[in-house]
Scaffold this motif. Structure first.
Motif, PDB file in Angstrom:
ATOM      1  N   LEU A   1       0.801  -1.208   0.000  1.00 32.24           N
ATOM      2  CA  LEU A   1       0.000   0.000   0.000  1.00 32.24           C
ATOM      3  C   LEU A   1       0.837   1.263   0.000  1.00 32.24           C
ATOM      4  CD1 LEU A   1      -2.756  -1.120   2.494  1.00 32.24           C
ATOM      5  CD2 LEU A   1      -3.117  -0.497   0.111  1.00 32.24           C
TER       6      LEU A   1
ATOM      7  N   PHE B   1     -14.574   3.402  -5.460  1.00 27.96           N
ATOM      8  CA  PHE B   1     -13.296   2.744  -5.712  1.00 27.96           C
ATOM      9  C   PHE B   1     -12.971   2.635  -7.202  1.00 27.96           C
ATOM     10  CE2 PHE B   1     -12.804   2.006  -1.430  1.00 27.96           C
ATOM     11  CZ  PHE B   1     -11.821   1.082  -1.101  1.00 27.96           C
TER      12      PHE B   1
ATOM     13  N   GLU C   1     -11.253   2.725 -10.494  1.00 31.81           N
ATOM     14  CA  GLU C   1      -9.860   2.865 -10.914  1.00 31.81           C
ATOM     15  C   GLU C   1      -9.800   2.953 -12.431  1.00 31.81           C
ATOM     16  OE1 GLU C   1      -7.373   3.217  -8.774  1.00 31.81           O
ATOM     17  OE2 GLU C   1      -8.834   3.041  -7.166  1.00 31.81           O
TER      18      GLU C   1
ATOM     19  N   ASN D   1      -3.142   4.287  -8.123  1.00 33.76           N
ATOM     20  CA  ASN D   1      -3.699   4.939  -6.934  1.00 33.76           C
ATOM     21  C   ASN D   1      -3.661   4.092  -5.666  1.00 33.76           C
ATOM     22  OD1 ASN D   1      -4.296   7.121  -8.572  1.00 33.76           O
ATOM     23  ND2 ASN D   1      -6.333   6.345  -9.060  1.00 33.76           N
ATOM     24  N   ASN D   2      -2.596   3.323  -5.493  1.00 28.82           N
ATOM     25  CA  ASN D   2      -2.373   2.633  -4.216  1.00 28.82           C
ATOM     26  C   ASN D   2      -3.522   1.753  -3.755  1.00 28.82           C
ATOM     27  OD1 ASN D   2       0.218   3.726  -3.856  1.00 28.82           O
ATOM     28  ND2 ASN D   2      -0.663   5.626  -3.104  1.00 28.82           N
ATOM     29  N   MET D   3      -3.981   0.894  -4.590  1.00 29.23           N
ATOM     30  CA  MET D   3      -4.994  -0.077  -4.195  1.00 29.23           C
ATOM     31  C   MET D   3      -4.376  -1.465  -4.117  1.00 29.23           C
ATOM     32  SD  MET D   3      -8.451  -1.383  -6.121  1.00 29.23           S
ATOM     33  CE  MET D   3      -9.452   0.055  -5.800  1.00 29.23           C
TER      34      MET D   3
ATOM     35  N   TYR E   1     -10.635  -5.368  -1.207  1.00 29.82           N
ATOM     36  CA  TYR E   1     -10.051  -4.227  -1.905  1.00 29.82           C
ATOM     37  C   TYR E   1      -9.707  -3.167  -0.861  1.00 29.82           C
ATOM     38  CZ  TYR E   1     -12.441  -6.361  -5.935  1.00 29.82           C
ATOM     39  OH  TYR E   1     -12.896  -7.239  -6.894  1.00 29.82           O
ATOM     40  N   THR E   2      -8.450  -2.780  -0.815  1.00 27.95           N
ATOM     41  CA  THR E   2      -8.023  -1.773   0.155  1.00 27.95           C
ATOM     42  C   THR E   2      -7.349  -0.617  -0.576  1.00 27.95           C
ATOM     43  OG1 THR E   2      -7.689  -3.445   1.871  1.00 27.95           O
ATOM     44  CG2 THR E   2      -6.630  -1.312   2.213  1.00 27.95           C
ATOM     45  N   LYS E   3      -7.761   0.573  -0.255  1.00 30.65           N
ATOM     46  CA  LYS E   3      -7.247   1.766  -0.924  1.00 30.65           C
ATOM     47  C   LYS E   3      -6.776   2.779   0.099  1.00 30.65           C
ATOM     48  CE  LYS E   3      -8.663   5.209  -4.385  1.00 30.65           C
ATOM     49  NZ  LYS E   3      -9.754   5.620  -5.296  1.00 30.65           N
TER      50      LYS E   3
ATOM     51  N   MET F   1      -6.837   4.073   5.494  1.00 33.75           N
ATOM     52  CA  MET F   1      -7.228   3.177   4.420  1.00 33.75           C
ATOM     53  C   MET F   1      -8.710   2.845   4.505  1.00 33.75           C
ATOM     54  SD  MET F   1      -3.940   0.618   4.761  1.00 33.75           S
ATOM     55  CE  MET F   1      -3.941   0.786   6.549  1.00 33.75           C
TER      56      MET F   1
ATOM     57  N   SER G   1     -11.380  -0.288   3.185  1.00 37.47           N
ATOM     58  CA  SER G   1     -11.438  -1.637   2.620  1.00 37.47           C
ATOM     59  C   SER G   1     -12.879  -2.028   2.334  1.00 37.47           C
ATOM     60  CB  SER G   1     -10.821  -2.654   3.585  1.00 37.47           C
ATOM     61  OG  SER G   1      -9.443  -2.411   3.780  1.00 37.47           O
TER      62      SER G   1
END
Length: 246
Positions: free
Chosen positions: A18, A167, A169, A192-194, A211-213, A224, A226
């Motif tokens: 991440l 979310f 992308e 984008n850091n997912m 899914y974590t962003k 974060m 999720s």
């Protein structure tokens, strides 16, 4: 009592992905198969099911086929594990007599191949007692008894579900890796850091995509969000926010 370390580092592995400034990747439930540390005692490491007693292997196979069904069982490939001799363990590590957890005789690991592109190899594990009874069940759904797990959705299939939760992308690209047999095992890359992680959700006996962003990163703390989605029904199980300190 000696501390027992299970080499999994799930959160750390996710956090490392991440914090990548440009890309985050799809990762599996863990960074591979782990092992249990028993101090000076070193368990034997089987290379195949032929390295454990035939009666134990036969009972294990019977159990796995009954739980998973013949079709899903065929997607398992032996990956290793540990064989623990209780007498030798107590002799080498006397403090093991005071362990507050049941010591398995066999910790056996497999790679489970799931459909989709890129293909995902999911690391799974089952623990047995000396008589081959199950101490800790394999981290896969009981497919043989399920009627709602006929179609497995890849993480790409469910992008529309998480897009509705903020979310979305753009410009996805895919990077493929191969194992020793030349089989594609991962990875999908997102901007984008997912991070996307496949996990077994025991409460619902299902596999899920998590899914974590990264929402914010000030260099000291990372916030974060999720979203956990059922990999079969496509339904959102839960949405959470979390904060990690560097």
């Amino acid at each position: 009592m000696m501390h027992i370390h299970i080499v999994r580092l799930l959160f750390l592995a996710a956090l490392m992905q991440l914090t990548c400034p440009a890309l985050a990747e799809i990762v599996q439930e863990s960074s591979g198969h782990g092992s249990v540390y028993f101090g000076k005692y070193e368990p034997k490491e089987p290379k195949s099911l032929a390295d454990i007693p035939q009666s134990v292997a036969a009972r294990l196979i019977e159990h796995l086929k009954k739980r998973l069904g013949e079709a899903q069982y065929a997607h398992l490939k032996f990956a290793g594990g540990q064989v623990i001799d209780a007498k030798e363990l107590r002799k080498t590590e006397p403090d093991s007599r005071d362990y507050q957890w049941e010591i398995p005789a066999y910790i056996l690991q497999f790679d489970f191949e799931l459909p989709g592109t890129p293909k995902v190899i999911f690391p799974v594990e089952i623990s047995l007692r000396a008589n081959a009874s199950v101490m800790k069940e394999i981290n896969l759904p009981a497919y043989a008894d399920s009627t709602d797990k006929q179609v497995f959705h890849s993480f790409k299939d469910l992008m529309g579900v998480i897009a509705r939760k903020g979310f979305l992308e753009k410009n996805m690209a895919y990077k493929l890796e191969y194992d020793e047999d030349g089989v594609i095992v991962k990875k999908g890359l997102f901007e984008n850091n997912m991070t996307v992680r496949l996990e077994y959700y025991e409460k619902l006996d299902t596999l899920v995509w998590k899914y974590t962003k990264v929402l914010s990163d000030n260099g000291y703390a990372i916030e974060m969000k999720s979203i956990v989605v059922n990999a079969y029904s496509g339904k959102i199980i839960r949405t959470t926010k979390s904060r990690a300190i560097r």
